[in-house]
Design an enzyme around this catalytic site. Structure first.
Site, PDB file in Angstrom:
ATOM      1  N   GLU A  34       0.870  -1.175   0.067  1.00 29.46           N
ATOM      2  CA  GLU A  34      -0.037  -0.004  -0.015  1.00 29.46           C
ATOM      3  C   GLU A  34       0.797   1.064   0.153  1.00 29.46           C
ATOM      4  OE1 GLU A  34      -2.510   2.709  -0.302  1.00 29.46           O
ATOM      5  OE2 GLU A  34      -3.133   0.675  -0.543  1.00 29.46           O
ATOM      6  N   CYS A  77      -9.510   2.910  -8.388  1.00 31.16           N
ATOM      7  CA  CYS A  77     -10.730   2.915  -9.233  1.00 31.16           C
ATOM      8  C   CYS A  77     -11.089   4.307  -9.703  1.00 31.16           C
ATOM      9  CB  CYS A  77     -11.910   2.143  -8.248  1.00 31.16           C
ATOM     10  SG  CYS A  77     -12.513   3.118  -6.925  1.00 31.16           S
ATOM     11  N   ASN A 266     -33.544  18.005  -9.532  1.00 30.96           N
ATOM     12  CA  ASN A 266     -32.201  18.010  -9.012  1.00 30.96           C
ATOM     13  C   ASN A 266     -31.871  18.899  -7.686  1.00 30.96           C
ATOM     14  OD1 ASN A 266     -30.727  16.825 -11.061  1.00 30.96           O
ATOM     15  ND2 ASN A 266     -31.217  18.420 -12.692  1.00 30.96           N
TER      16      ASN A 266
END
Length: 334
Positions: A34, A77, A266
């Site tokens: 890591e 990701c 929204n």
């Protein structure tokens, strides 16, 4: 899990949710990597028997990594996220998939698991995803690929992620993803027993945290962005949570609050007169929803780091179900 204790190398380990799920299934994590210094203390505290290499994976020679039976990991990701810039392999973080494959090709474990966000399935990543799949197969593996929702595997949240499972070509067996569990766990199951008095903490503030009955039971204060307020952010006690994200400001609202009031497509707002009920989930509540046990302690001075570690993790229970399914299907061949 009886029998041989399989040795695991963990790449892009984060705080170790995936690792813990495998450990609970009887595997032994012998080496982890890591690069984020904000995570090192937490990983080392909770995985004291695992060697943690803190270099960038791009700087690690594969010959410096011990031989192993399994490789696991979730390459960063952000490059593939639906909410991000969707740059995929055009972002250096997206290309870290190929360092995973480089190490896989050199070490040749019996099988591997790689996890990433569902955004990988967007049409804009179609060609890149095909290339990654082919590279896994070229490394010498039968590849199995599927999107799973963590809520089907004992995790009290909607969390869709794609899994790559590879089985070395010389192992003559097909992998089948585990069936969903019959019972879904809810927010009530996960956090109802936690005291509803977490400590409010401003983002970025260094503070001396007392040792409460439930470590990490504090929440970040501060306003909510217009983007956040554009959607309902409250799930009720008898529902599963929204996805636990890595950004503290995107943490869901505690289920004590009523669903937000619809203004237009929204725009939402908190129910008037009940604004005091709307607080972010605490770090420990998020950890519970990610199925970390209470004895897994997150170490940080900036509360945003706590949310980040938990939101980037693979839910422990989902990791455990995957680990058990792999061993069950291949134990007789090992």
């Amino acid at each position: 899990m009886a029998g041989k204790k399989l040795k695991v190398v963990s790449l892009f380990s984060g705080c170790g949710g995936l690792d813990l799920g495998f450990e609970k299934a009887g595997y032994k994590i012998i080496w982890a990597n890591e690069f984020d210094k904000d995570i090192w203390a937490t990983y080392k505290f909770n995985h004291p028997n695992t060697f943690l290499d803190t270099r960038s994976v791009t700087e690690i020679d594969e010959n410096q990594i011990p031989d192993c039976d399994v490789i696991i990991g979730g390459p960063p990701c952000q490059s593939w996220s639906e909410g991000g810039a969707k740059r995929g392999l055009n972002d250096k973080r997206g290309r870290l998939f190929y360092d995973y494959i480089r190490i896989l090709k050199a070490k040749q474990p019996l099988f591997f698991l790689a996890e990433n966000v569902s955004g990988m399935l967007l049409d804009c990543h179609k060609e890149a995803l095909a290339g990654i799949k082919q590279s896994f197969m070229d490394a010498g593996y039968h590849l199995y690929f599927k999107m799973l929702n963590a809520c089907d595997y004992g995790v009290p949240q909607d969390r869709k992620r794609v899994f790559f499972i590879g089985v070395r070509n010389d192992i003559k067996a097909e992998y089948v993803f585990p069936d969903p569990l019959k019972k879904k766990h809810t927010l009530r199951d996960a956090i109802a027993d936690l005291p509803n008095n977490p400590t409010p903490v401003p983002n970025g503030l260094f503070y001396d945290r007392p040792q409460p009955s439930f470590p990490n039971h504090e929440y970040m204060t501060g306003g909510f962005s217009s983007i956040y307020m554009s959607r309902n952010r409250v799930r009720s006690w008898d529902e599963v949570s929204f996805t636990i994200q890595a950004q503290a400001r995107q943490a869901p609202i505690h289920p004590q609050a009523p669903k937000m009031t619809f203004i237009n497509q929204n725009e939402r707002e908190f129910v008037k007169g009940q604004e005091s009920l709307y607080r972010r989930l605490s770090v420990r509540e998020c950890a519970r929803i990610q199925t970390f046990p209470d004895n897994f302690i997150f170490l940080y001075h900036n509360i945003a780091i706590g949310y980040k570690m938990i939101g980037n993790a693979v839910p422990v229970k989902l990791a455990n179900e995957m680990a058990k399914s792999l061993y069950k299907q291949f134990a007789n061949l090992l």
